[in-house]
Every structure is written in C-alpha cells, then in structure tokens.
Design an enzyme around this catalytic site. Structure first.
Site, short mmCIF file in Angstrom:
data_model
loop_
_atom_site.label_atom_id
_atom_site.label_comp_id
_atom_site.label_asym_id
_atom_site.label_seq_id
_atom_site.Cartn_x
_atom_site.Cartn_y
_atom_site.Cartn_z
N TYR A 1 0.93 -1.18 0.15
CA TYR A 1 0.04 -0.14 0.04
C TYR A 1 0.80 1.26 -0.02
O TYR A 1 0.63 2.13 -0.61
CB TYR A 1 -0.86 -0.01 1.07
CG TYR A 1 -2.01 1.17 1.04
CD1 TYR A 1 -3.25 0.92 0.68
CD2 TYR A 1 -1.62 2.34 1.76
CE1 TYR A 1 -4.09 1.98 0.37
CE2 TYR A 1 -2.46 3.51 1.55
CZ TYR A 1 -3.86 3.38 0.90
OH TYR A 1 -4.31 4.43 0.97
N PHE B 1 -8.05 21.59 -24.60
CA PHE B 1 -8.07 20.36 -24.54
C PHE B 1 -9.20 20.09 -23.72
O PHE B 1 -9.61 20.62 -22.83
CB PHE B 1 -6.89 19.58 -24.35
CG PHE B 1 -7.40 17.94 -24.33
CD1 PHE B 1 -7.44 17.48 -25.82
CD2 PHE B 1 -7.61 17.44 -23.40
CE1 PHE B 1 -7.86 16.14 -25.86
CE2 PHE B 1 -8.03 15.70 -23.58
CZ PHE B 1 -8.08 15.32 -24.78
N THR B 2 -10.19 19.11 -24.24
CA THR B 2 -11.35 18.84 -23.60
C THR B 2 -11.43 18.88 -21.98
O THR B 2 -12.11 19.84 -21.23
CB THR B 2 -12.23 17.64 -23.89
OG1 THR B 2 -11.29 16.68 -23.98
CG2 THR B 2 -12.41 17.83 -25.66
N ASP C 1 1.34 20.57 -20.58
CA ASP C 1 0.69 19.20 -20.79
C ASP C 1 1.38 18.39 -21.85
O ASP C 1 1.58 18.60 -22.99
CB ASP C 1 -0.76 19.58 -21.62
CG ASP C 1 -1.56 18.05 -21.85
OD1 ASP C 1 -0.77 17.20 -21.76
OD2 ASP C 1 -2.60 18.38 -22.13
N LYS D 1 -0.42 7.80 -23.43
CA LYS D 1 0.00 8.24 -24.67
C LYS D 1 1.49 7.76 -24.73
O LYS D 1 1.77 6.42 -25.18
CB LYS D 1 -0.37 9.43 -24.93
CG LYS D 1 -1.62 9.89 -25.17
CD LYS D 1 -2.51 10.00 -24.07
CE LYS D 1 -3.89 10.43 -24.51
NZ LYS D 1 -4.66 10.69 -23.08
N ARG E 1 -13.84 15.29 -33.67
CA ARG E 1 -13.17 16.62 -32.82
C ARG E 1 -13.55 17.84 -33.48
O ARG E 1 -12.92 18.47 -34.22
CB ARG E 1 -11.34 16.26 -32.92
CG ARG E 1 -11.20 15.18 -32.08
CD ARG E 1 -10.66 15.40 -30.67
NE ARG E 1 -11.70 15.09 -29.75
CZ ARG E 1 -11.61 14.97 -28.51
NH1 ARG E 1 -10.61 14.41 -27.98
NH2 ARG E 1 -12.67 14.76 -27.65
N PHE F 1 -19.19 14.83 -25.60
CA PHE F 1 -18.72 14.03 -26.90
C PHE F 1 -18.83 12.35 -26.47
O PHE F 1 -18.90 11.39 -27.08
CB PHE F 1 -17.69 14.31 -27.43
CG PHE F 1 -16.28 14.35 -26.41
CD1 PHE F 1 -16.12 15.45 -25.50
CD2 PHE F 1 -15.48 13.29 -26.38
CE1 PHE F 1 -15.15 15.73 -24.89
CE2 PHE F 1 -14.44 13.37 -25.53
CZ PHE F 1 -14.15 14.35 -24.58
C1 PLP Z 1 -3.42 16.71 -24.64
C2 PLP Z 1 -4.21 15.71 -23.67
N1 PLP Z 1 -4.06 16.16 -22.44
C3 PLP Z 1 -4.95 15.53 -21.41
C4 PLP Z 1 -5.55 14.25 -21.62
C5 PLP Z 1 -6.06 13.57 -20.66
O1 PLP Z 1 -5.56 12.62 -20.29
P1 PLP Z 1 -6.53 11.16 -19.79
O2 PLP Z 1 -7.40 10.75 -20.80
O3 PLP Z 1 -5.24 10.25 -19.40
O4 PLP Z 1 -7.20 11.80 -18.74
C6 PLP Z 1 -5.59 13.73 -23.20
C7 PLP Z 1 -6.30 12.80 -23.22
O5 PLP Z 1 -6.58 12.50 -24.29
C8 PLP Z 1 -4.89 14.50 -23.94
O6 PLP Z 1 -4.77 14.39 -25.24
#
Ligand code: PLP
Length: 479
Positions: free
Chosen positions: A75, A127-128, A218, A261, A385, A452
């Site tokens: 843990y 980014f979303t 990021d 990624k 997108r 989405f």
């Molecule tokens: C540019 C970018 N930032 C942040 C994220 C968020 O990461 P996660 O999906 O691991 O939460 C992503 C995921 O697609 C991304 O492409």
C-alpha cells in the site's frame, strides 16, 4: 538512424496477437444505431480496426510485461513508485512526482490548487478535459495559439506555437495577478497533433516568468513533439530525442501527464512539480481523490510498466516509426484528394469534415456523422473532434462552432500494421466518393459535461437546415 532512401519497417516483431473480427454492413448499421451514432458508445467487439484513440490502447513491450511481474503491491512505499519517480527525474528533470490514475486527475489537482474564481488561463488551444477542469475551478481558458492552427489547409511547421502578441495582450488585459499559469501542450491534440517549436516555447516561458506566471506543461505527447523539432527546427537535427525532451521540460514549472499516450501503458499518469511547497499541497490532495502519494490510483505493476515506458518513449527508432505510420496513412488518404489537416501531425490523421461534407451545417455535426459513416462502411472506428467535442459556450449556451470540424483517425502505438492502414485509407476514400449522400445528426441526449463521450444522436436527411431540425443558432463562432 533509419535510411530515408530505402523502405523501413517497424523496429519490433510481434509475438502475441489478438484476433479481430470483420462484421457485415447490416451488423454495423444496427451497432451504430444502438450506439446513438456515437463511436464512443460502440462495443469494441463490433469494431474491426480501432482508431478511436491512442490513449491506453498501445501495445506494451516484452520488457514492460516483464515489469508487470515485478509489481510491489505494498500500500505504501512501493518500489515501483521509486522507479517511476527516478525515471521522471532522469528523463524530464521534474523534482516531485505525484502519481495519478490518468492525466485528467493531474489536471484536476493543478486546477484546484492554482486557479481562483475569475482567473484566466492562456493556452495553445483548448483540450476537452483540461479546459473543463480549469472552468470547474472558477477559471476561464483563453486561446493564444497562432491563427494558422485553426486553418486546416495552411502549412506551418509549428502550428502548436503560441502567438506571443496574443499572450502579451492577455497579460495586459487581465494583469499577471489573475493568470495563475500559462498552459502549454506539446503536440497539440485538438488541431491535429501539431508541435510547438523550442524557440517559441522558450519565448513563452520567458514572457510568463518575467511576469511571475508559472508554466504548466501538458506533456502527454512530448516525445512525439520532440521528433518534429528534430526534423523541422533549425539546429536540432543532430540532437537526440532525450535531449530535446529535456530542453522542453526545463522551460516549465509543472507538468500534467497522461502516460496512456507517450509511455505506452494502458493506464496511469502523474503530476510533476518543481516547487516543493506546491508538491506538498498536491500530495495532500492526491490522498483525497486518487490514493496514497506513492501509488495515486495505480497498481505497483502499472507504475513499473510506466517507468519502463518512459525510457522506451524517447527511443528514436520507436518514435520515428510511430509518427512514420501516421504519415503513411495520411499521405495515402490525401493522395486521393480527401481533405485533411496539414501538415500531418504525430498521433493521427485528421479529416477536415467541413470540406468533406460542406453541405452539412456545423450544428448538424458533420464530423460526428462522418465518423459514424466510416464505421458503417468498414468497421473502422474514429472519433469526432469538432462542434460536439467543443461543447457549449458557458455564457451564451450555444454550440461553440469551432473553426476545426475534424474526424480523428488515431493510431495506437505498435498495434496495427501497414495492411491495416491500407484498409483504413480504402474505406475513407470510398466514403469520400459518395459524400454527397451523407446527412447530419441531431442530439437525442446531451450530457452536461464532456458531451462527446456519451451523447446520442439520430440522423437527419442530407440537405436539412439546423432550424428545420429544431436547432436555434445562438453561439458565434470561436476561433
Ligand atoms: C493533450 C491531452 N491532455 C490531457 C489528456 C487527458 O488524459 P487522460 O485521458 O489520461 O485523462 C489527453 C487525453 O486524451 C490529451 O490528449
């Protein structure tokens, strides 16, 4: 270094396979209808070639799988955490590492820790999940990317660059006190996996730091960005990927990472912080939302695979082949006249749905409709997108109608072969040849956040106007 004048191949051989199944057109028609015309709601079993995302879908190496067997599932104080911490420090240079289950958890923490009500956060395109966490913390995202990033057909080697005058204007308008940090992504996802140059990143970092503003990186696809710096930026051709990656990270104070990624793992991520006090606050927060600060929602074995993946991600032959496969697919599609985002980026080929389906109004979601159509044609799964991903403007409540209305064919790393790419290209070209017959979609269910992922739609016939489909246009186009 691979010889560019001859054929080259993937720098690995395959020793385990997972069968995939081709379905009939009727089966796919029924699957997409059941999924509300949203490729996120398809069952993976009904997909032939899965290009939904490169997130958590890559193939781990034999070394990573061997690492999984070495999981220390304590843990507290797992050996694997310290290996991961060492890898982050060695490769990226960040002092403190707070593990998380994936990238958005790191975004959540840094947003909550640094953003106050009414703050603004400039960034090189939204980014979303990143923008949503900024908004949920009371902030407002302001786009300061160069204009070319919003123009799919325009060629520019570094479409991820920040427009420095725009950044200066945001600082002048709001004052540095209301800007907790500038958020800079490497290999900008939403405009096609486009890189930022080191020269531009350095200028952004200088401007932010001169004004006492932090730089949050990021770094989800930093190694992919580094490859394009090596290939396109003056003076970097002879530098290693590791060296370029390190030079990027050295310009920044904090990083959020989705290891799903670049790091070639199926789950995991972290928040990396140079400042010790901020790191203590993040460690105190991670125990509330993720788990102890030495596992943050991951198993020990996940952290071991992640640590190994960090080193694999900066291997030149890997990253060259990874991006090379994307370019192979992109050129094959573009050579047939299909409109795509230029230049071809790092993690996927992005179809320009506005030019693919000019007869479908953006409020009838052409990219969403195109992704559904490609699935029906061949079982290839892609993702929207565009107007759906962009969501609603919190002030007007209308669709944001972004300039970029794209379908992303995203390539998992080390998973598919060149023959799979040929099938994908063939399908996209066939759909292109009968594009006039494709109509739009309207919502039957629209979730409040990140719509989405879970929205459902029904088709409207080709030629329908949004107003006929009962949609009032409220929002003005944003760039
Ligand atoms: C540019 C970018 N930032 C942040 C994220 C968020 O990461 P996660 O999906 O691991 O939460 C992503 C995921 O697609 C991304 O492409």
């Amino acid at each position: 270094m691979p010889n560019r004048r001859r054929s080259w191949a993937e720098p690995y051989k395959i020793k385990m396979v997972e069968p995939i199944k081709m379905t009939t057109r009727n089966e796919r028609l029924s699957a997409i209808e059941d999924a509300g015309y949203n490729t996120f709601l398809l069952r993976s079993e009904d997909v032939y070639i899965d290009l939904l995302t490169d997130s958590g879908t890559s193939a781990m190496s034999d070394r990573q799988w061997a690492g999984m067997m070495m999981g220390d599932e304590a843990y507290a104080g797992s050996r694997n955490f310290y290996e991961m911490e060492d890898a982050v420090r060695d490769v990226y240079g960040y002092r403190n590492v707070i593990p998380t289950h994936q990238g958005r958890a790191a975004e959540h923490m840094i947003s909550q820790l640094l953003i106050k009500d009414g703050d603004v956060i400039p960034g090189n395109m939204y980014f979303t999940t990143t923008r949503l966490h900024q908004e949920l913390a009371g902030g407002k995202f302001v786009d300061v990317i160069i204009d070319e990033a919003h123009q799919p057909e325009v060629l520019h080697p570094f479409k991820g660059n920040v427009h420095l005058d725009k950044l200066q204007a945001v600082i002048d308008e709001y004052g540095a006190d209301r800007i907790p940090y500038v958020c800079i992504a490497t290999s900008v996802n939403m405009c096609g996996g486009q890189p930022i140059s080191l020269e531009n990143f350095r200028a952004v970092s200088d401007m932010a730091h001169e004004n006492g503003i932090l730089v949050v990186h990021d770094m989800t696809r930093v190694a992919e960005n580094a490859l394009l710096i090596k290939e396109r930026e003056k003076d970097y051709a002879d530098r290693s990927i590791a060296d370029i990656v390190r030079s990027i990270c050295d310009l920044t104070d904090v990083a959020t990472m989705s290891s799903k990624k670049d790091h070639l793992v199926n789950i995991g991520g972290f928040l990396a912080v140079n400042d010790d006090d901020l790191a203590d606050k993040a460690r105190n927060m991670v125990v509330v939302y993720e788990g102890l600060h030495t596992y943050g929602g991951m198993a020990g074995r996940d952290m071991q695979a992640l640590a190994i993946g960090i080193h694999e991600s900066i291997d030149y032959s890997h990253i060259y082949a990874r991006v090379g496969q994307v370019h192979y697919l992109g050129h094959k599609i573009a050579d047939a006249g299909v409109p795509i985002v230029w230049p071809i980026g790092t993690h996927g080929v992005f179809l320009d749905a506005k030019r693919f389906l000019p007869h479908v109004d953006q409020d009838l979601f052409p990219a969403q409709a195109l992704a559904a159509e490609i699935y029906v044609d061949s079982g290839v799964r892609s993702m929207e997108r565009g107007n759906v991903s962009s969501g609603r403007d919190p002030v007007t409540g209308g669709n944001r109608r972004p300039n970029l209305e794209l379908v992303r064919l995203t390539l998992p790393r080390r998973v598919y072969t060149q023959a799979h790419m040929d099938v994908v290209a063939e399908s996209v070209i066939e759909v292109w040849d009968r594009r006039d017959r494709i109509g739009g979609l309207e919502f039957t269910y629209e979730p409040e956040y990140l719509r989405f992922f879970q929205a459902r739609f029904r088709p409207v016939p080709a030629g329908t106007k949004p107003v006929e489909a009962g949609i009032e246009r409220e929002a003005v186009a944003t760039t």
